[in-house]
Design a protein around this motif. Structure first.
Motif: not given
Length: 259
Positions: A93-120
């Motif tokens: 899920i890609y959220y635009p830093l500039d929310e007035e300029d763009d909208r989010p994208s929801v894209l499927e992937s088969n690549e697992m990434l790393n990061g800090s905790p987030a929730f859905l």
């Protein structure tokens, strides 16, 4: 066995009937049963059917990857697993830093990434008031200043969270996906500052913004069902036609559609 003249006439009428019904069936792409079956098949190919059934108050744990570029624009990138049916399927899920300029994208992937905790929070069949306590707490009521109130409901420790804490919500509808984001960031005094964003994203033809792969699930009886509905339509074609004519006659007489 020699057929009588009367039987021959009856046979010719029956053959002519089926010939006409089959021709009309072909040019109309089916009657009631066949069209109902076709609609069910189309329903089964919608992207929202790829998501798991979340149940009540279900919260999924994923990761916040960081800031990234997509098509030359800056986004927060979140990734979640276990929300699509099947293995090795991830949702970025890609959220635009500039929310007035763009909208989010929801894209499927088969690549697992790393990061800090987030929730859905997932509302897979639309949202109704009071059917998801976690969602109500963050997105329906006043801005939640302290994320501890939310984390306590899912037994997560605030001390294990990063300086940026993201909670997102996807509400899936027939022709749209509502995407929402709650972001808390720590200030210099280690207090969390909330920022809530809500964006409606219609996804019917926006593959660049919402691209979830539709899996062709095997139905061993699909062909037999299609043949069966076609036969039922041909056999009952005249009855269906008579009912349609009767309905329109009723509408004409009463001056309006039947309730």
């Amino acid at each position: 066995m020699k057929l009588s003249k009367k039987m021959k006439i009856v046979l010719i009428i029956i053959l002519a009937y089926f010939a006409v019904v089959i021709i009309v069936y072909y040019f109309m792409d089916g009657f009631y049963y066949s069209r109902t079956f076709a609609r069910e098949q189309m329903y089964g190919q919608r992207h929202d059917n790829e998501f798991v059934y979340a149940g009540r108050d279900k919260v999924y744990k994923g990761i916040y990857v960081g800031e990234t570029l997509l098509s030359g624009k800056a986004y927060y990138l979140l990734q979640f697993h276990d929300i699509l049916i099947g293995a090795n399927r991830y949702v970025n899920i890609y959220y635009p830093l500039d929310e007035e300029d763009d909208r989010p994208s929801v894209l499927e992937s088969n690549e697992m990434l790393n990061g800090s905790p987030a929730f859905l929070i997932l509302n897979p069949y639309g949202y109704y008031d009071d059917n998801n306590v976690s969602y109500d707490k963050i997105f329906k009521n006043d801005v939640l200043n302290n994320p501890v109130e939310f984390l306590d409901t899912i037994s997560e420790d605030i001390t294990k969270m990063d300086d940026s804490l993201f909670v997102t919500a996807l509400t899936l509808m027939r022709h749209a996906m509502e995407v929402e984001l709650m972001l808390w960031t720590k200030d210099s005094n280690s207090n969390y500052i909330p920022k809530k964003k809500q964006i409606d994203m219609f996804t019917g033809s926006e593959k660049e913004k919402c691209n979830i792969n539709v899996v062709e699930r095997i139905d061993p009886y699909k062909g037999l069902k299609k043949i069966g509905f076609a036969v039922a339509d041909i056999l009952t074609g005249s009855i269906q036609g008579a009912m349609i004519l009767l309905y329109f006659a009723f509408v004409f007489i009463t001056g309006g559609p039947a309730k």
